[in-house]
Write a protein that holds these residues in place. Structure first.
Motif: not given
Length: 572
Positions: A516-544
């Motif tokens: 579980l991590t935040q969606k970010s432009k500087d994200l390394l090692c993972f492909d955000p397009s293949k993540a489960t989108d968990l939505g916005i919480a605490h002013r951040r976008h969360w991905l699994l």
């Protein structure tokens, strides 16, 4: 000099009992009706929970990793209550609530001993209506407790120097300074009170002949003994352990979080005038307005203790103003003594009519805001639904009830004054009832919207296969606190990119692992397009991320770091 006067026992205790009842109702209203809310509460509650779960009380932990930002006293208080009751949700607000009642008691008792019951009651009421005092009394942040220790220290110094010489109260003042330092490093602030005391003595305006002796040096020794009771095991373990985390904790808590943070803050950077422009006008309202009165300054100049209090309050505000890092709650420790000072030097019979008109205008403004809030809730505007979700009916009822309270207060006050005026006591009634309503109604109404991490962790548990493992990167502490399963993370103190690298390496080692991590432009090692989108919480976008979201390769982390959360019992 000995100024101790016998207290009128009946009036003193009758007023004190009513004051504590009112303070208890206002401050404790809502306890147990909400969960810890960001920004700071989930962190401190999680640290307290892990103290009990791990048995490690000298080195506070956050997710199994040492938490070096704050000394442990505040977390100890929550952990002890949790250990005794088994419930964090019903106890995490209690330490500050009790500390604030003690602060209120100190202000009242000093007012009675130095002046009279009338001053004591007025000072206590002024403290209770100051927004900053109640806001912090009803939260689980550290500052209300450190303000309590500082107030007790000031109480001891004032009893010794201005009421009657007492070596016991003098040494207790230094003892509570030690507790203040072990709660938050600024617990030494009462030392500044010695500056006006020495100035008065050596200028011969006010003599302290009975107090000025070599026994004064015992005070700093008491403070040192309190600090050593905690520092000795910290230093022992940090120098004898092969684990570098012990040494890192020692260096961080002793140096980075104290002098370095004060001189070269890395967050909350504000201009020097921040407290004077952005904090005091709103959060110390209306206390400072009572200083705009010739009678106030006449009584001030005639009272050495009042002058000393004003100098001390000024020194505390200046002290925090000189640091580049500032938060509005930093100057809270000065507020109780400021309320005592204003209560002593202000006679309500001399208050200008414009002050009562300001209170009436404030009441009208609050009524208008609540009425507007009621209609915004009816139309479910986004500004409201972001706070409470789509169910806005309870919040609409809250706003309507608050508006009715203030309309009633204004009607009674204006009817008695026969003009658009509001007395201080009528205003205090309106403020007190508003805080009670806030605790009893707003807490449960706003709780789900303020704790979205709970829903996200519940969804993850439902969606992943049994016996799966979840890791956290770039996380907020509330995910640890509200997790129904044990979690792994990769050092909160590491850079986001280092956390990404460690998370990828951890996932590669075994199947059925998720991150579980935040969606970010500087994200390394993972492909955000293949993540489960968990939505916005605490002013951040969360991905699994599952294994299918891992990139084929990932740079090696500079240091492999993994911390496992202690989980004997989840938050409840």
């Amino acid at each position: 000099m000995n100024n101790e006067m016998p207290l009128p026992q009946k009036d003193y205790y009758q007023t004190l009992i009513w004051l504590l009842i009112i303070g208890f109702i206002v401050i404790f209203a809502g306890v147990g009706l909400r969960d810890p809310w960001p920004a700071d509460e989930p962190r401190f509650v999680e640290v307290a929970r892990e103290m009990v779960a791990s048995g490690n009380w000298f080195f506070p932990q956050r997710g199994g990793e040492f938490y070096p930002d704050k000394p442990p006293i505040f977390m100890w208080s929550m952990a002890i209550l949790y250990l005794l009751t088994g419930s964090l949700s019903w106890t995490f607000l209690l330490p500050n609530a009790v500390a604030s009642l003690i602060t209120l008691l100190c202000v009242y008792d000093l007012g009675a001993r130095l002046w009279d019951i009338k001053v004591a009651k007025k000072a206590a009421i002024l403290l209770l209506i100051a927004p900053q005092f109640i806001i912090q009394a009803k939260t689980a942040q550290i500052d209300a407790m450190v303000a309590c220790w500082i107030t007790i220290s000031m109480y001891g110094l004032i009893r010794h120097f201005f009421v009657a010489p007492s070596q016991l109260w003098y040494l207790l003042a230094w003892f509570f300074m030690g507790l203040g330092v072990l709660t938050k490093g600024v617990g030494f602030l009462p030392v500044f009170f010695l500056i006006p005391i020495f100035a008065l003595h050596y200028s011969k305006r006010y003599r302290f002949d009975s107090q000025m002796n070599m026994q004064l040096f015992l005070g700093p020794l008491v403070l040192l003994m309190v600090l050593l009771a905690w520092l000795t095991p910290i230093l022992y373990f940090s120098y004898t352990s092969d684990n570098p985390d012990f040494a890192a904790y020692r260096d961080n808590i002793l140096f980075k979080q104290t002098a370095e943070r004060y001189v070269n803050s890395w967050g909350h950077i504000k201009p020097w005038y921040f407290f004077f422009i952005s904090v005091i006008p709103l959060l110390w309202f209306p206390l400072y307005l009572l200083m705009i009165n010739k009678g106030f300054w006449r009584k001030l100049t005639a009272s050495p203790v009042a002058i000393s209090l004003l100098i001390w309050v000024g020194l505390v505000v200046v002290f925090f103003s000189l640091s580049p890092g500032k938060r509005n709650l930093y100057i809270l420790p000065a507020l109780p003594m400021f309320a005592l000072l204003v209560g002593a030097c202000c006679s309500l019979s001399e208050v200008k009519k414009w002050f009562n008109k300001v209170l009436a205008s404030t009441g009208i403004l609050l009524t208008s805001v609540l009425v507007v809030g009621f209609f915004l809730c009816l139309f479910k505007l986004p500004a409201i639904t972001r706070q409470v979700g789509e169910t806005t009916g309870p919040l609409a009822l809250l706003c309507l009830s608050g508006a009715v309270i203030w309309i009633g207060v204004l009607f009674i006050g204006i009817r008695q004054q026969k003009q658009i005026n509001l007395s201080l006591y009528h205003y205090a009634v309106g403020i007190g009832l508003t805080w009670v309503l806030y605790g009893l109604v707003a807490y449960p109404v706003m709780n789900d919207a303020r704790t979205p991490a709970k829903a996200i962790m519940t969804r993850i548990q439902q969606d992943i296969a049994p016996n799966s493992e979840v890791g956290l990167a770039r996380f907020k502490e509330q995910f640890l606190l509200f997790s129904p399963m044990p979690l792994v993370h990769f050092s909160y103190l590491a850079s986001p990119q280092e956390q990404d690298k460690n998370a990828w390496l951890w996932m590669k080692e075994k199947p059925n692992r998720y991150v579980l991590t935040q969606k970010s432009k500087d994200l390394l090692c993972f492909d955000p397009s293949k993540a489960t989108d968990l939505g916005i919480a605490h002013r951040r976008h969360w991905l699994l991320f599952g294994h299918d979201a891992m990139l084929a390769t990932c740079p090696k982390p500079q240091r492999v770091q993994r911390y496992v959360q202690a989980m004997k019992q989840i938050y409840q």
